[in-house]
Write a protein that holds these residues in place. Structure first.
Motif, PDB file in Angstrom:
ATOM      1  N   VAL A   1      64.566  47.996 -23.899  1.00  0.00           N
ATOM      2  CA  VAL A   1      64.771  46.712 -23.203  1.00  0.00           C
ATOM      3  C   VAL A   1      63.708  46.548 -22.112  1.00  0.00           C
ATOM      4  CG1 VAL A   1      66.323  45.457 -21.641  1.00  0.00           C
ATOM      5  CG2 VAL A   1      67.234  46.489 -23.701  1.00  0.00           C
ATOM      6  N   PHE A   2      63.456  47.624 -21.400  1.00  0.00           N
ATOM      7  CA  PHE A   2      62.438  47.601 -20.343  1.00  0.00           C
ATOM      8  C   PHE A   2      61.071  47.222 -20.931  1.00  0.00           C
ATOM      9  CE2 PHE A   2      59.425  49.850 -17.512  1.00  0.00           C
ATOM     10  CZ  PHE A   2      59.783  49.250 -16.308  1.00  0.00           C
ATOM     11  N   VAL A   3      60.738  47.858 -22.047  1.00  0.00           N
ATOM     12  CA  VAL A   3      59.451  47.578 -22.711  1.00  0.00           C
ATOM     13  C   VAL A   3      59.394  46.110 -23.146  1.00  0.00           C
ATOM     14  CG1 VAL A   3      58.091  48.077 -24.807  1.00  0.00           C
ATOM     15  CG2 VAL A   3      58.996  49.957 -23.436  1.00  0.00           C
ATOM     16  N   VAL A   4      60.486  45.600 -23.700  1.00  0.00           N
ATOM     17  CA  VAL A   4      60.523  44.207 -24.168  1.00  0.00           C
ATOM     18  C   VAL A   4      60.334  43.240 -22.995  1.00  0.00           C
ATOM     19  CG1 VAL A   4      62.076  42.437 -25.122  1.00  0.00           C
ATOM     20  CG2 VAL A   4      61.869  44.635 -26.266  1.00  0.00           C
ATOM     21  N   VAL A   5      61.025  43.512 -21.880  1.00  0.00           N
ATOM     22  CA  VAL A   5      60.940  42.622 -20.708  1.00  0.00           C
ATOM     23  C   VAL A   5      59.528  42.644 -20.116  1.00  0.00           C
ATOM     24  CG1 VAL A   5      61.769  42.296 -18.324  1.00  0.00           C
ATOM     25  CG2 VAL A   5      63.398  42.702 -20.166  1.00  0.00           C
ATOM     26  N   ILE A   6      58.966  43.839 -19.949  1.00  0.00           N
ATOM     27  CA  ILE A   6      57.615  43.966 -19.388  1.00  0.00           C
ATOM     28  C   ILE A   6      56.591  43.304 -20.300  1.00  0.00           C
ATOM     29  CG2 ILE A   6      55.773  45.653 -18.808  1.00  0.00           C
ATOM     30  CD1 ILE A   6      57.943  45.520 -16.659  1.00  0.00           C
ATOM     31  N   ALA A   7      56.732  43.575 -21.638  1.00  0.00           N
ATOM     32  CA  ALA A   7      55.798  42.984 -22.604  1.00  0.00           C
ATOM     33  C   ALA A   7      55.907  41.464 -22.575  1.00  0.00           C
ATOM     34  CB  ALA A   7      56.084  43.525 -23.999  1.00  0.00           C
ATOM     35  N   GLY A   8      57.138  40.959 -22.467  1.00  0.00           N
ATOM     36  CA  GLY A   8      57.363  39.510 -22.408  1.00  0.00           C
ATOM     37  C   GLY A   8      56.718  38.893 -21.165  1.00  0.00           C
ATOM     38  N   LEU A   9      56.886  39.581 -20.036  1.00  0.00           N
ATOM     39  CA  LEU A   9      56.344  39.094 -18.758  1.00  0.00           C
ATOM     40  C   LEU A   9      54.815  39.073 -18.780  1.00  0.00           C
ATOM     41  CD1 LEU A   9      58.173  38.356 -16.333  1.00  0.00           C
ATOM     42  CD2 LEU A   9      57.315  40.429 -15.232  1.00  0.00           C
ATOM     43  N   LEU A  10      54.235  40.187 -19.229  1.00  0.00           N
ATOM     44  CA  LEU A  10      52.769  40.284 -19.310  1.00  0.00           C
ATOM     45  C   LEU A  10      52.224  39.257 -20.301  1.00  0.00           C
ATOM     46  CD1 LEU A  10      52.208  44.164 -19.272  1.00  0.00           C
ATOM     47  CD2 LEU A  10      51.693  42.562 -17.444  1.00  0.00           C
TER      48      LEU A  10
ATOM     49  N   PHE B   1      59.348  31.794 -24.534  1.00  0.00           N
ATOM     50  CA  PHE B   1      59.131  33.202 -24.185  1.00  0.00           C
ATOM     51  C   PHE B   1      60.436  33.862 -23.749  1.00  0.00           C
ATOM     52  CE2 PHE B   1      55.103  35.388 -24.137  1.00  0.00           C
ATOM     53  CZ  PHE B   1      54.220  34.414 -24.603  1.00  0.00           C
ATOM     54  N   VAL B   2      61.187  33.145 -22.930  1.00  0.00           N
ATOM     55  CA  VAL B   2      62.459  33.703 -22.429  1.00  0.00           C
ATOM     56  C   VAL B   2      63.430  33.942 -23.585  1.00  0.00           C
ATOM     57  CG1 VAL B   2      64.507  33.182 -21.028  1.00  0.00           C
ATOM     58  CG2 VAL B   2      62.221  32.778 -20.105  1.00  0.00           C
ATOM     59  N   VAL B   3      63.547  32.938 -24.474  1.00  0.00           N
ATOM     60  CA  VAL B   3      64.482  33.060 -25.608  1.00  0.00           C
ATOM     61  C   VAL B   3      64.079  34.234 -26.499  1.00  0.00           C
ATOM     62  CG1 VAL B   3      65.294  31.915 -27.730  1.00  0.00           C
ATOM     63  CG2 VAL B   3      65.221  30.656 -25.587  1.00  0.00           C
ATOM     64  N   CYS B   4      62.763  34.329 -26.802  1.00  0.00           N
ATOM     65  CA  CYS B   4      62.283  35.434 -27.660  1.00  0.00           C
ATOM     66  C   CYS B   4      62.585  36.781 -27.015  1.00  0.00           C
ATOM     67  CB  CYS B   4      60.783  35.315 -27.912  1.00  0.00           C
ATOM     68  SG  CYS B   4      60.395  34.004 -29.063  1.00  0.00           S
ATOM     69  N   SER B   5      62.361  36.913 -25.703  1.00  0.00           N
ATOM     70  CA  SER B   5      62.605  38.184 -25.013  1.00  0.00           C
ATOM     71  C   SER B   5      64.085  38.541 -25.035  1.00  0.00           C
ATOM     72  CB  SER B   5      62.130  38.104 -23.560  1.00  0.00           C
ATOM     73  OG  SER B   5      60.758  37.890 -23.542  1.00  0.00           O
ATOM     74  N   VAL B   6      64.935  37.538 -24.819  1.00  0.00           N
ATOM     75  CA  VAL B   6      66.388  37.796 -24.814  1.00  0.00           C
ATOM     76  C   VAL B   6      66.862  38.241 -26.202  1.00  0.00           C
ATOM     77  CG1 VAL B   6      68.654  36.672 -24.604  1.00  0.00           C
ATOM     78  CG2 VAL B   6      66.918  36.324 -22.842  1.00  0.00           C
ATOM     79  N   VAL B   7      66.389  37.549 -27.236  1.00  0.00           N
ATOM     80  CA  VAL B   7      66.805  37.893 -28.613  1.00  0.00           C
ATOM     81  C   VAL B   7      66.343  39.314 -28.961  1.00  0.00           C
ATOM     82  CG1 VAL B   7      66.441  37.337 -31.068  1.00  0.00           C
ATOM     83  CG2 VAL B   7      66.944  35.512 -29.439  1.00  0.00           C
TER      84      VAL B   7
ATOM     85  N   VAL C   1      67.436  45.419 -29.475  1.00  0.00           N
ATOM     86  CA  VAL C   1      67.198  46.815 -29.088  1.00  0.00           C
ATOM     87  C   VAL C   1      68.378  47.419 -28.333  1.00  0.00           C
ATOM     88  CG1 VAL C   1      64.675  46.690 -29.144  1.00  0.00           C
ATOM     89  CG2 VAL C   1      65.862  46.231 -27.010  1.00  0.00           C
ATOM     90  N   ILE C   2      69.201  46.591 -27.728  1.00  0.00           N
ATOM     91  CA  ILE C   2      70.365  47.121 -26.996  1.00  0.00           C
ATOM     92  C   ILE C   2      71.613  47.188 -27.904  1.00  0.00           C
ATOM     93  CG2 ILE C   2      71.496  45.069 -25.957  1.00  0.00           C
ATOM     94  CD1 ILE C   2      71.130  46.685 -23.246  1.00  0.00           C
ATOM     95  N   PHE C   3      71.474  46.652 -29.122  1.00  0.00           N
ATOM     96  CA  PHE C   3      72.601  46.604 -30.064  1.00  0.00           C
ATOM     97  C   PHE C   3      73.263  47.971 -30.316  1.00  0.00           C
ATOM     98  CE2 PHE C   3      74.387  46.679 -34.355  1.00  0.00           C
ATOM     99  CZ  PHE C   3      75.274  45.624 -34.275  1.00  0.00           C
ATOM    100  N   PRO C   4      72.469  49.040 -30.564  1.00  0.00           N
ATOM    101  CA  PRO C   4      73.122  50.353 -30.793  1.00  0.00           C
ATOM    102  C   PRO C   4      73.986  50.814 -29.619  1.00  0.00           C
ATOM    103  CG  PRO C   4      70.809  50.457 -31.395  1.00  0.00           C
ATOM    104  CD  PRO C   4      71.009  49.148 -30.705  1.00  0.00           C
ATOM    105  N   THR C   5      73.531  50.536 -28.389  1.00  0.00           N
ATOM    106  CA  THR C   5      74.307  50.942 -27.217  1.00  0.00           C
ATOM    107  C   THR C   5      75.572  50.099 -27.088  1.00  0.00           C
ATOM    108  OG1 THR C   5      72.307  51.624 -26.125  1.00  0.00           O
ATOM    109  CG2 THR C   5      74.189  51.253 -24.710  1.00  0.00           C
ATOM    110  N   LEU C   6      75.445  48.799 -27.298  1.00  0.00           N
ATOM    111  CA  LEU C   6      76.629  47.916 -27.233  1.00  0.00           C
ATOM    112  C   LEU C   6      77.651  48.339 -28.279  1.00  0.00           C
ATOM    113  CD1 LEU C   6      75.029  44.363 -26.806  1.00  0.00           C
ATOM    114  CD2 LEU C   6      76.279  45.663 -25.097  1.00  0.00           C
ATOM    115  N   ASN C   7      77.136  48.736 -29.439  1.00  0.00           N
ATOM    116  CA  ASN C   7      78.022  49.134 -30.529  1.00  0.00           C
ATOM    117  C   ASN C   7      78.816  50.410 -30.206  1.00  0.00           C
ATOM    118  OD1 ASN C   7      78.985  48.482 -33.132  1.00  0.00           O
ATOM    119  ND2 ASN C   7      77.817  50.176 -33.984  1.00  0.00           N
ATOM    120  N   LEU C   8      78.254  51.225 -29.301  1.00  0.00           N
ATOM    121  CA  LEU C   8      78.962  52.443 -28.892  1.00  0.00           C
ATOM    122  C   LEU C   8      80.207  52.113 -28.076  1.00  0.00           C
ATOM    123  CD1 LEU C   8      76.126  54.859 -27.687  1.00  0.00           C
ATOM    124  CD2 LEU C   8      77.606  55.199 -29.642  1.00  0.00           C
TER     125      LEU C   8
END
Lengths: 168, 196
Positions: free
Chosen positions: A134-143, B10-16, B21-28
């Motif tokens: 998530v950190f990588v995605v946020v940083i990559a998105g910001l940059l 950009f915001v929507v793409c980053s959130v999606v 990537v956080i899905f496996p943790t949420l699934n736990l």
């Protein structure tokens, strides 16, 4: 003296005779073997239940899984020999399974009592992996956004019509 | 599109992407996707592959098979693999019911989640009686243990042979039941043609 000598000779002969038939005297009957095999069966079943409980409580059961594998294998051999009527071997294998089963059960029970609320290593790996991702995605998105915005304004400024004053 | 639209994109793409990537943790913590749990039983030929199975068998010749069990139950499991022998008229397991025949040989296997097990089956026919249009198997040796049988197979004119089947049933230990339970559809087998 002669009588005593004869008595000793006969006793010695009987003792030798007894030792020849010794295996027959101590051979296991079907019922005796069945008893031991059943006991091993019940012990391994309860051992497995204890292992499952320990596993549910978050204990690492891989340390004694090999022992339990050996015990289950010995029990299957005991059953096989029991079916073909070799009760001595059936009893021998069942006893070995029983011994290992009891040992594993005591470990599993002690582990099962401690209910571990601590997350397992696998769980930690998943959580840490997700946080890093998530950190990588946020940083990559910001940059990416900063780079894109610069590019956007640069293009925009090139495309902008130049304003010049014209004097008549 | 103006700069604000691009920013929103950009915001929507980053959130999606972050959600994926956080899905496996949420699934736990909130399991909304549960992996299918199952056990596998299979029989392999002498080369550990699903081919070259013994088919035409003769007296006193050793044949090899491998039986495998895989645990994908999401937890450890205790299995029992029963080795049974039948002619074509005797009881065969169905999807829900095991064969009523008693097992000749059996394996007990304890497996952790994701583990596989493979057991070897060496078998040979030690005593077979041939009388007219029937064959009677009297002694069968499995993994060096001799079993006395009384299994008769009549000549099968449709497939030209005296057919028997060596088959395997998978049972798994059911904790609430405190006993082994037949695993649904847990059977595999090989047909054998007794050539005399």
């Amino acid at each position: 003296v002669n009588l005593w000598f004869k008595f000793l000779m006969v006793s010695g002969f009987l003792f030798l005779l007894l030792s020849v038939f010794n295996p027959c005297v101590f051979a296991f009957s079907e019922d005796e073997a069945a008893l031991v095999v059943n006991e091993a069966e019940e012990t391994l079943a309860s051992t497995f239940e204890a292992v499952k409980e320990a596993e549910t409580n978050g204990a690492d059961i891989s340390a004694f899984s090999e022992l339990l594998k050996d015990a289950t294998q010995l029990l299957s051999q005991a059953y096989t020999y029991f079916r073909v009527g070799d009760f001595d071997k059936a009893e021998k294998f069942a006893n070995l399974a029983l011994e290992i089963g009891r040992e594993v059960k005591s470990i599993a029970l002690s582990l099962g009592e401690i209910k571990s609320d601590l997350p397992t290593k696998e769980m930690w790996d998943t959580v840490i992996g997700s946080v890093i991702a998530v950190f990588v995605v946020v940083i990559a998105g910001l940059l990416g956004w900063i780079f894109f915005r610069r590019l956007y304004y640069r293009r925009k400024s090139v495309m902008k019509p130049e304003v010049a004053s014209v004097e008549y | 599109l103006n700069i604000k639209d691009f920013r929103n994109l950009f915001v929507v793409c980053s959130v999606v992407l972050s959600f994926f990537v956080i899905f496996p943790t949420l699934n736990l913590f909130f399991p909304f996707y549960i992996e299918e749990s199952f056990s596998e039983l299979s029989v392999l030929g002498p080369n550990h592959m699903a081919k070259d199975y013994p088919f035409n068998v003769v007296l006193n010749r050793e044949e090899h098979l491998f039986v495998t069990v895989s645990n994908h139950m999401g937890e450890s499991a205790y299995y029992r693999v029963c080795v049974k022998f039948r002619n074509h008229t005797q009881s065969f397991p169905s999807d829900n019911e095991p064969s009523s025949l008693a097992p000749l040989y059996e394996f007990r296997v304890f497996l952790l989640d994701g583990e596989d097990w493979e057991g070897e089956i060496k078998f040979s026919f030690l005593e077979v009686l041939h009388s007219g249009d029937a064959v009677q198997v009297k002694k069968l040796m499995i993994n060096d243990v001799v079993f006395e049988l009384d299994s008769i197979s009549a000549w099968d004119s449709e497939y030209d042979g005296f057919y028997f089947q060596l088959f395997f049933e998978l049972w798994s230990y059911d904790v609430p039941l405190h006993n082994f339970d037949y695993y649904k559809r847990g059977f595999v087998g090989v047909w054998l043609n007794m050539t005399v």
